[in-house]
Design a protein around this motif. Structure first.
Motif, PDB file in Angstrom:
ATOM      1  N   ILE A 368      15.329  32.394  -9.817  1.00 20.01           N
ATOM      2  CA  ILE A 368      15.983  31.287 -10.523  1.00 20.01           C
ATOM      3  C   ILE A 368      17.492  31.405 -10.324  1.00 20.01           C
ATOM      4  O   ILE A 368      18.009  32.461  -9.999  1.00 20.01           O
ATOM      5  N   THR A 369      18.171  30.323 -10.514  1.00 18.58           N
ATOM      6  CA  THR A 369      19.618  30.344 -10.326  1.00 18.58           C
ATOM      7  C   THR A 369      20.300  30.890 -11.563  1.00 18.58           C
ATOM      8  O   THR A 369      19.708  30.960 -12.639  1.00 18.58           O
ATOM      9  N   GLU A 370      21.562  31.232 -11.401  1.00 20.61           N
ATOM     10  CA  GLU A 370      22.342  31.730 -12.527  1.00 20.61           C
ATOM     11  C   GLU A 370      22.441  30.660 -13.605  1.00 20.61           C
ATOM     12  O   GLU A 370      22.323  30.949 -14.800  1.00 20.61           O
ATOM     13  N   ASP A 371      22.602  29.429 -13.209  1.00 14.41           N
ATOM     14  CA  ASP A 371      22.699  28.351 -14.192  1.00 14.41           C
ATOM     15  C   ASP A 371      21.420  28.225 -14.983  1.00 14.41           C
ATOM     16  O   ASP A 371      21.430  28.003 -16.191  1.00 14.41           O
ATOM     17  N   ARG A 372      20.319  28.369 -14.283  1.00 10.02           N
ATOM     18  CA  ARG A 372      19.035  28.284 -14.966  1.00 10.02           C
ATOM     19  C   ARG A 372      18.911  29.420 -15.987  1.00 10.02           C
ATOM     20  O   ARG A 372      18.448  29.231 -17.105  1.00 10.02           O
ATOM     21  N   ALA A 373      19.363  30.609 -15.566  1.00  5.23           N
ATOM     22  CA  ALA A 373      19.283  31.762 -16.466  1.00  5.23           C
ATOM     23  C   ALA A 373      20.117  31.491 -17.715  1.00  5.23           C
ATOM     24  O   ALA A 373      19.697  31.778 -18.839  1.00  5.23           O
ATOM     25  N   LYS A 374      21.291  30.916 -17.516  1.00  8.96           N
ATOM     26  CA  LYS A 374      22.140  30.608 -18.670  1.00  8.96           C
ATOM     27  C   LYS A 374      21.436  29.608 -19.574  1.00  8.96           C
ATOM     28  O   LYS A 374      21.414  29.765 -20.801  1.00  8.96           O
ATOM     29  N   GLU A 375      20.831  28.611 -18.966  1.00 13.04           N
ATOM     30  CA  GLU A 375      20.079  27.620 -19.741  1.00 13.04           C
ATOM     31  C   GLU A 375      19.044  28.281 -20.612  1.00 13.04           C
ATOM     32  O   GLU A 375      18.903  27.992 -21.797  1.00 13.04           O
ATOM     33  N   ILE A 376      18.292  29.188 -19.990  1.00  9.80           N
ATOM     34  CA  ILE A 376      17.232  29.871 -20.720  1.00  9.80           C
ATOM     35  C   ILE A 376      17.816  30.615 -21.914  1.00  9.80           C
ATOM     36  O   ILE A 376      17.294  30.545 -23.030  1.00  9.80           O
ATOM     37  N   ALA A 377      18.941  31.283 -21.670  1.00  9.43           N
ATOM     38  CA  ALA A 377      19.552  32.050 -22.752  1.00  9.43           C
ATOM     39  C   ALA A 377      20.029  31.116 -23.867  1.00  9.43           C
ATOM     40  O   ALA A 377      19.781  31.358 -25.044  1.00  9.43           O
ATOM     41  N   PHE A 378      20.711  30.045 -23.493  1.00 11.70           N
ATOM     42  CA  PHE A 378      21.240  29.133 -24.508  1.00 11.70           C
ATOM     43  C   PHE A 378      20.110  28.494 -25.317  1.00 11.70           C
ATOM     44  O   PHE A 378      20.197  28.379 -26.539  1.00 11.70           O
ATOM     45  N   THR A 379      19.072  28.076 -24.629  1.00 12.43           N
ATOM     46  CA  THR A 379      17.964  27.451 -25.346  1.00 12.43           C
ATOM     47  C   THR A 379      17.366  28.421 -26.344  1.00 12.43           C
ATOM     48  O   THR A 379      17.112  28.080 -27.486  1.00 12.43           O
ATOM     49  N   HIS A 380      17.184  29.638 -25.886  1.00 14.25           N
ATOM     50  CA  HIS A 380      16.580  30.616 -26.776  1.00 14.25           C
ATOM     51  C   HIS A 380      17.460  30.895 -27.981  1.00 14.25           C
ATOM     52  O   HIS A 380      16.993  31.074 -29.112  1.00 14.25           O
ATOM     53  N   ALA A 381      18.778  30.920 -27.736  1.00 16.70           N
ATOM     54  CA  ALA A 381      19.696  31.227 -28.835  1.00 16.70           C
ATOM     55  C   ALA A 381      19.910  30.009 -29.721  1.00 16.70           C
ATOM     56  O   ALA A 381      20.477  30.101 -30.796  1.00 16.70           O
TER      57      ALA A 381
END
Lengths: 526, 190
Positions: A368-381
């Motif tokens: 996955i891309t870095e942006d996707r990873a950030k998305e995942i983190a933000f959504t979870h938080a």
């Protein structure tokens, strides 16, 4: 909770913690004084005592030598190796007496867990406690990933089994006092040459190797290499989801699938894509699976004589693959999740790996891309990208697992995420109030007027009081000792409300934004 | 007869006065008085030792040593109406002596101390959480202050004097500690 309540609880817990030793203490203390008086009379007998003691010492030395030999072999020869795997992997060597000889980390996460604790000579129980405690504190065992594998490798199979059962039980009860439920997998190692060489080749513990080996034997879908980079939680999920019975591994508790979308959402996605109403679909299979380096839901259902098969990315919800089987015709589609093809069109071979947008320098197609990873983190938080400050993101490779480390602040809370770059699963998640809990001299009550001006969407104390009173079924006139404090817990703002009515003590935590009752308690005074 | 007297004594005198009386009784050779002193102070002594040493074995050792020390030093106690503070000072000194003598005993995890509650039927899950969080989540000074206040009932002013800290320091450490604990304890209830 009032200060006096906390103080009372502290006093109670510590008072209970005192061992029942009064008699011994008094005897010691008063006996001591008695001895002091006798001592002064002893000097005359000294020379006789001297020769007796000389003999005694010689005898004692001999006995100690013998005992010492036994002591040494019991305490210092390695008898057994106990390994712990979660993401962190740790091997513990213990002697026949179950005292720890050495503790080794098998990966960097393991080293973090061990930190600078020194275990030599300690009891295995104490060490397991400390390590599991460290995993909990460091966020490796949590709501989202709650599985731990404990493997015992020893020459004496009976002892190994007994030790395995005992330690599994112990860890189980340790985890059951946490806010989530743990899943403990345990096994004794059947040390074959094949197992040892696999473990060495992939640089994992024997325990993890045996678990993977068991899964692969039971389930032809996977190869050993496929599964090596997965965490114990993921391995646990795969094997339970598929209903596999494992040869060596015993399992207690359920693996957490909270970092995934969940079967219901997966079903929804599949049905929507197929243009079928959820209720009309007859689901035949919904399983969490691991395919091509990605955790997916396998969803199968029938409708109107047509058979549908979907593979849905368990984290992003993107449709990786779908297959529609009408009587007499079949079309196989691998699909980019964003375009919705109606179920009836066929030969649309848009092959693409479902999770990926082409990006710079990511070497394999299954990351996955870095942006996707950030998305995942933000959504979870539960935060919006715009509200985030101090964002740091790094791609790292750790023992063959590629992951993104994402750090950011939002709303006074510091977040720390580690996200598997291949599967998108959240490996680790830590949250901390910015700057720690210290807020100076004031007591815990956060004055809520400053907060109200910065977040106008709070429901307000009056509304919160209404909600609490309504739920309790009492009117404002009948209550005493009312208190209401705005507080923040793990990023959730809530009004903490307490009051008494008739003989009952009420306590409420009310979400300051939604007005939901997070927690309610009532206590009748006898 | 003795028991009757002691309950009367304890009813009439304040705790401090009773303790002082028992201490002087020891000097006079009355060893039963030590038992009375134990009953009134064991929780404070153990809790305080545990709060400093974080280790139940060492705390138990100090528990023993403390009453031996009381026996031996009873003669030199000056009645200043602060017998508890005197006993706590003895406890603290014993603890620091222990710490100086073997420094590396402190890897023993908190769980070991919490497990002391396994043998007590009345101990609830909450008791375990309270004990654990006090030992794990507070700083050393915060913990000492909280224990002295919550278990032994010392006032902040007295704690400041005993620990040689400024009063505002004690107050702010205390409130920070309580704040931390409240959070941790209410989280556990969810």
């Amino acid at each position: 909770m009032k200060n006096k309540d906390i103080n009372a609880r502290i006093k109670r817990a510590f008072t209970l913690a005192v061992p029942d030793v009064k008699d011994a203490v008094i005897k010691n203390a008063t006996g001591q004084k008695g001895q002091a008086i006798i001592m002064t009379n002893v000097t005359k007998k000294r020379s006789v005592i001297k020769s007796i003691t000389a003999f005694g010492v010689a005898a004692a030395i001999f006995v100690f030598a013998v005992l010492g030999g036994i002591f040494y072999s019991n305490n210092y020869t390695a008898a057994t190796v106990v390994s712990l795997d979660v993401n962190p992997s740790i091997e513990i060597e213990i002697s026949k007496n179950e005292r720890v000889l050495d503790v080794k980390a098998k990966n960097a996460d393991g080293e973090l867990i061990i930190g600078d604790m020194n275990f030599n000579g300690a009891d295995i129980d104490v060490v397991i406690n400390a390590l599991v405690g460290s995993m909990l504190r460091n966020g490796y065992l949590n709501d989202l990933a709650n599985s731990i594998l404990i493997s015992v490798d020893g020459k004496n199979t009976e002892r190994s089994s007994a030790l395995q059962a005992e330690l599994a039980e112990k860890i189980n009860s340790m985890l059951s006092t946490e806010a989530f439920n743990g899943a403990v997998m345990s096994q004794t190692i059947d040390k074959t040459e094949k197992l040892t060489s696999l473990a060495e080749e992939f640089d994992i513990t024997l325990g993890k190797a045996q678990l993977i080996s068991d899964i692969v034997t039971a389930n032809d879908l996977y190869t050993f290499a496929d599964l090596v980079s997965l965490s114990i939680n993921e391995l646990n999920l795969i094997s339970t989801s598929a209903g596999t019975t494992l040869e060596h591994v015993e399992s207690k508790g359920e693996a957490s699938d909270k970092s995934y979308l969940g079967e219901d959402v997966a079903k929804q996605i599949a049905a929507e894509h197929a243009n079928v109403t959820l209720d009309d679909a007859a689901f035949e299979k919904v399983e969490l699976d691991f395919d091509d380096g990605v955790m997916v839901y396998d969803v199968e259902f029938r409708h109107d004589g047509v058979e549908y098969e979907y593979e849905i990315n368990a984290v992003t919800g993107a449709i990786v693959e779908f297959d529609v089987d009408k009587d007499g015709g079949s079309s196989n589609n691998t699909n980019n999740g964003s375009d919705k093809a109606p179920a009836d069109t066929d030969t649309n071979t848009n092959s693409n790996n479902g999770t990926n947008a082409p990006s710079n320098g990511q070497n394999t197609t299954t990351e996955i891309t870095e942006d996707r990873a950030k998305e995942i983190a933000f959504t979870h938080a539960g935060v919006k990208a715009d509200d985030v400050k101090g964002l740091k993101a790094e791609r790292e490779r750790d023992d063959g697992v590629v992951k993104y480390e994402i750090e950011f602040y939002a709303d006074g809370i510091e977040y720390d995420y580690e996200i598997n770059a291949v599967t998108g699963t959240i490996i680790k998640c830590e949250r901390e109030r910015e700057g720690g809990a210290a807020t100076g001299n004031s007591s815990s009550a956060q004055p809520d007027s400053p907060s109200d001006t910065t977040s106008p969407t709070l429901i307000g104390k009056e509304k919160a009081k209404e909600i609490a009173l309504e739920h309790a079924g009492v009117s404002a006139d009948d209550i005493r000792d009312y208190s209401c404090e705005l507080d923040s817990d793990d990023g959730v703002l809530a009004y903490e409300i307490e009051f008494e009515s008739a003989n009952v003590d009420y306590e409420y935590d009310i979400n300051a934004i939604t007005g939901d009752i997070i927690k309610s308690e009532r206590d009748t005074d006898d | 007869m003795f028991l009757y007297l002691t309950s009367v004594i304890e009813a009439i005198l304040t705790d401090s006065e009773a303790l002082e009386k028992y201490i002087s009784d020891i000097v006079g050779g009355d060893t039963d008085a030590l038992g009375r002193i134990y009953d009134m102070t064991y929780a404070s002594v153990f809790a305080y030792a545990l709060s400093i040493l974080k280790n139940r074995h060492d705390a138990e050792d100090v528990l023993h040593e403390c009453y031996i020390s009381i026996m031996n030093s009873a003669e030199s106690y000056k009645p200043e109406k602060k017998p508890m503070a005197w006993i706590m000072t003895i406890t603290r000194n014993l603890c620091y002596m222990k710490l100086r003598r073997h420094k590396t005993n402190s890897f023993i995890p908190i769980e070991d101390a919490v497990n002391v509650l396994d043998d007590k039927e009345e101990a609830t899950l909450e008791d375990r959480i309270v004990l654990r969080e006090c030992l794990a989540s507070l700083s050393d000074e915060e913990r000492e202050i909280v224990i002295l206040h919550a278990v032994s009932g010392f006032r902040h002013r007295e704690i400041a004097e005993m620990l040689d800290l400024a009063l505002p320091t004690v107050l702010s450490k205390y409130s920070r500690a309580i704040h931390k604990l409240k959070k941790l304890l209410t989280k556990g209830e969810r």
